[in-house]
Design a protein around this motif. Structure first.
Motif, mmCIF file in Angstrom:
data_model
loop_
_atom_site.group_PDB
_atom_site.id
_atom_site.type_symbol
_atom_site.label_atom_id
_atom_site.label_comp_id
_atom_site.label_asym_id
_atom_site.label_seq_id
_atom_site.Cartn_x
_atom_site.Cartn_y
_atom_site.Cartn_z
ATOM 1 N N MET A 19 1.269 -0.927 0.056
ATOM 2 C CA MET A 19 0.104 0.384 -0.058
ATOM 3 C C MET A 19 1.230 1.257 -0.556
ATOM 4 O O MET A 19 2.010 1.522 0.632
ATOM 5 C CB MET A 19 -1.352 0.299 1.411
ATOM 6 N N VAL A 30 -5.238 6.798 1.285
ATOM 7 C CA VAL A 30 -4.278 6.370 0.079
ATOM 8 C C VAL A 30 -4.754 6.812 -0.763
ATOM 9 O O VAL A 30 -5.238 6.901 -1.210
ATOM 10 C CB VAL A 30 -5.318 4.844 0.696
ATOM 11 N N THR A 32 -2.443 4.703 -3.496
ATOM 12 C CA THR A 32 -1.919 2.785 -4.456
ATOM 13 C C THR A 32 -3.691 2.330 -3.502
ATOM 14 O O THR A 32 -2.372 2.251 -2.360
ATOM 15 C CB THR A 32 -1.441 3.273 -4.959
ATOM 16 N N PRO A 33 -4.657 2.322 -3.718
ATOM 17 C CA PRO A 33 -4.971 1.051 -3.127
ATOM 18 C C PRO A 33 -4.085 -0.047 -2.715
ATOM 19 O O PRO A 33 -3.396 -0.943 -3.566
ATOM 20 C CB PRO A 33 -6.150 0.958 -3.955
ATOM 21 N N ARG A 34 -4.400 -0.488 -1.898
ATOM 22 C CA ARG A 34 -3.430 -2.332 -1.321
ATOM 23 C C ARG A 34 -4.034 -3.160 -2.906
ATOM 24 O O ARG A 34 -4.505 -2.966 -3.405
ATOM 25 C CB ARG A 34 -4.203 -2.202 -0.287
ATOM 26 N N ARG A 242 -15.239 -5.788 -0.505
ATOM 27 C CA ARG A 242 -14.223 -5.431 0.609
ATOM 28 C C ARG A 242 -15.314 -4.045 1.766
ATOM 29 O O ARG A 242 -15.238 -3.785 2.241
ATOM 30 C CB ARG A 242 -13.117 -5.061 0.022
ATOM 31 N N HIS A 243 -15.657 -2.931 0.312
ATOM 32 C CA HIS A 243 -16.804 -2.101 0.709
ATOM 33 C C HIS A 243 -17.573 -2.855 1.733
ATOM 34 O O HIS A 243 -18.779 -2.473 2.645
ATOM 35 C CB HIS A 243 -16.821 -1.590 -0.540
ATOM 36 N N GLU A 316 -11.384 -3.845 7.479
ATOM 37 C CA GLU A 316 -10.029 -4.563 6.307
ATOM 38 C C GLU A 316 -8.827 -3.517 6.345
ATOM 39 O O GLU A 316 -7.896 -4.026 5.383
ATOM 40 C CB GLU A 316 -11.170 -3.457 4.864
ATOM 41 N N HIS A 317 -8.226 -2.744 7.975
ATOM 42 C CA HIS A 317 -7.519 -2.372 7.747
ATOM 43 C C HIS A 317 -6.857 -2.951 9.623
ATOM 44 O O HIS A 317 -7.570 -3.789 10.181
ATOM 45 C CB HIS A 317 -8.032 -0.866 8.334
ATOM 46 N N ASP A 321 -2.278 -1.173 7.663
ATOM 47 C CA ASP A 321 -2.508 0.045 7.692
ATOM 48 C C ASP A 321 -1.236 0.630 8.793
ATOM 49 O O ASP A 321 -1.166 1.968 8.572
ATOM 50 C CB ASP A 321 -3.737 0.215 8.340
#
Length: 336
Positions: A19, A30, A32-34, A242-243, A316-317, A321
């Motif tokens: 990330m 963010v 660049t998304p992971r 994921r959302h 998701e973190h 992170d």
């Protein structure tokens, strides 16, 4: 300096993630998304105590891909963190040398205690964005269920110790890959294998509970691919979203049903479950069993203090992170 751009790599037993994010006084943003790649670096490490050649080649291919992404961005710092499998591998120097030759930075093989603290930081820093309609109550326990190890971290009560500060943590040497390779060898696993794995998991939880105040926990936050995958299945997702998963509150009844169903499936059956990444098909059952036992045992411990826990927050973190946020904050403070 008002902000810094940090790249973080989390190299675990089953997966590797990259990330890139900007860190400022408001937190992490963010860039660049992971990027996630399943590499099964820990293949056979529990038994052989060394990396398999094909596992190393999968890891190097992912690292080269990350190097290409990084070449297109300006970053102020890059931190590459390796965890459980690398801690256990006798030939880890070969891995570290090759990664350094590709990325220009040497992997930091961090102890379980630091892994736990960084996972807690990453998971709790985003609690304000949770989907949950009720405010999560401290003390929080963050559970980072990896391929080789599982970290349990308890924060403060919000009074004597700030809720976002780590009070205590413990790294258990159990994970989805380790349990699957150690116990769940039949396809599907036998009842005897499941019982043996459960006894092994419970013994590690017994030890963990001598180090952390599980009885004081009010909110459980689950991070890692196993937890989010099983959360998606418990929510009825036909494919991984994921959302939808991030910040969702999952009832234990739904979680336990999903965990037990996936655990007892054959490999072929798991392959038809759209929410499971193909790289997790072989090991997600072992992770599901660990997750059920951790939830059950923490809720039971909390009940001794009159605390009723019947759900958890999926996140998701976590470690990645935490790696980026911690590094950025230290650079902004002039500590690096």
């Amino acid at each position: 300096m008002d902000s810094v751009t940090i790249a973080g790599v989390d190299c675990g037993t089953n997966s590797i993630r990259l990330m890139i994010a900007e860190v400022d006084e408001h937190g992490l943003h963010v860039v660049t998304p992971r990027i996630l790649r399943i590499i099964r670096l820990g293949q056979g490490v529990d038994k052989n105590r060394r990396f398999a050649d094909d596992a190393l080649q999968r890891a190097y291919a992912a690292v080269k891909e990350f190097a290409d992404v990084l070449s297109r961005h300006h970053v102020d710092d890059l931190r590459f963190v390796a965890t459980s499998a690398t801690r256990d591998a006798a030939n880890r120097n070969d891995f570290e040398d090759e990664v350094e030759s590709i990325l220009g930075v040497r992997p930091e093989v961090i102890p379980g205690s630091e892994e736990a603290a960084l996972s807690f930081l990453g998971a709790t820093a985003t609690l304000h964005s949770t989907q949950d309609q009720t405010r999560p109550q401290p003390p929080y326990m963050v559970v980072d269920l990896g391929g080789g190890s599982t970290e349990l971290v308890v924060g403060g009560d919000g009074n004597a110790v700030p809720a976002h500060n780590v009070r205590s943590g413990f790294s258990m040497n159990i994970g989805s890959v380790r349990m699957s390779e150690r116990h769940l060898l039949a396809d599907p696993p036998t009842e005897e294998q499941i019982e043996e794995a459960t006894a092994d998991i419970d013994a590690h939880i017994d030890e963990a509970f001598t180090h952390i105040p599980a009885q004081d926990v009010s909110t459980i936050i689950g991070v890692s691919g196993t937890v989010t995958t099983m959360s998606a299945i418990a929510m009825g997702c036909q494919s991984y979203d994921r959302h939808a998963v991030d910040g969702a509150r999952i009832n234990f009844d739904d979680a336990f049903e999903a965990d037990d169903r996936i655990l007892r499936m054959s490999r072929e059956e798991r392959g038809r479950v759209g929410a499971i990444h193909p790289g997790r098909i072989d090991v997600v059952g072992g992770g599901a069993l660990i997750w059920t036992r951790v939830l059950t045992r923490v809720a039971s411990a909390a009940a001794t203090r009159g605390r009723h826990i019947d759900s958890f927050l999926a996140s998701e973190h976590g470690l990645l992170d935490g790696i980026v946020l911690d590094r950025g904050r230290k650079m902004l403070a002039g500590l690096i």
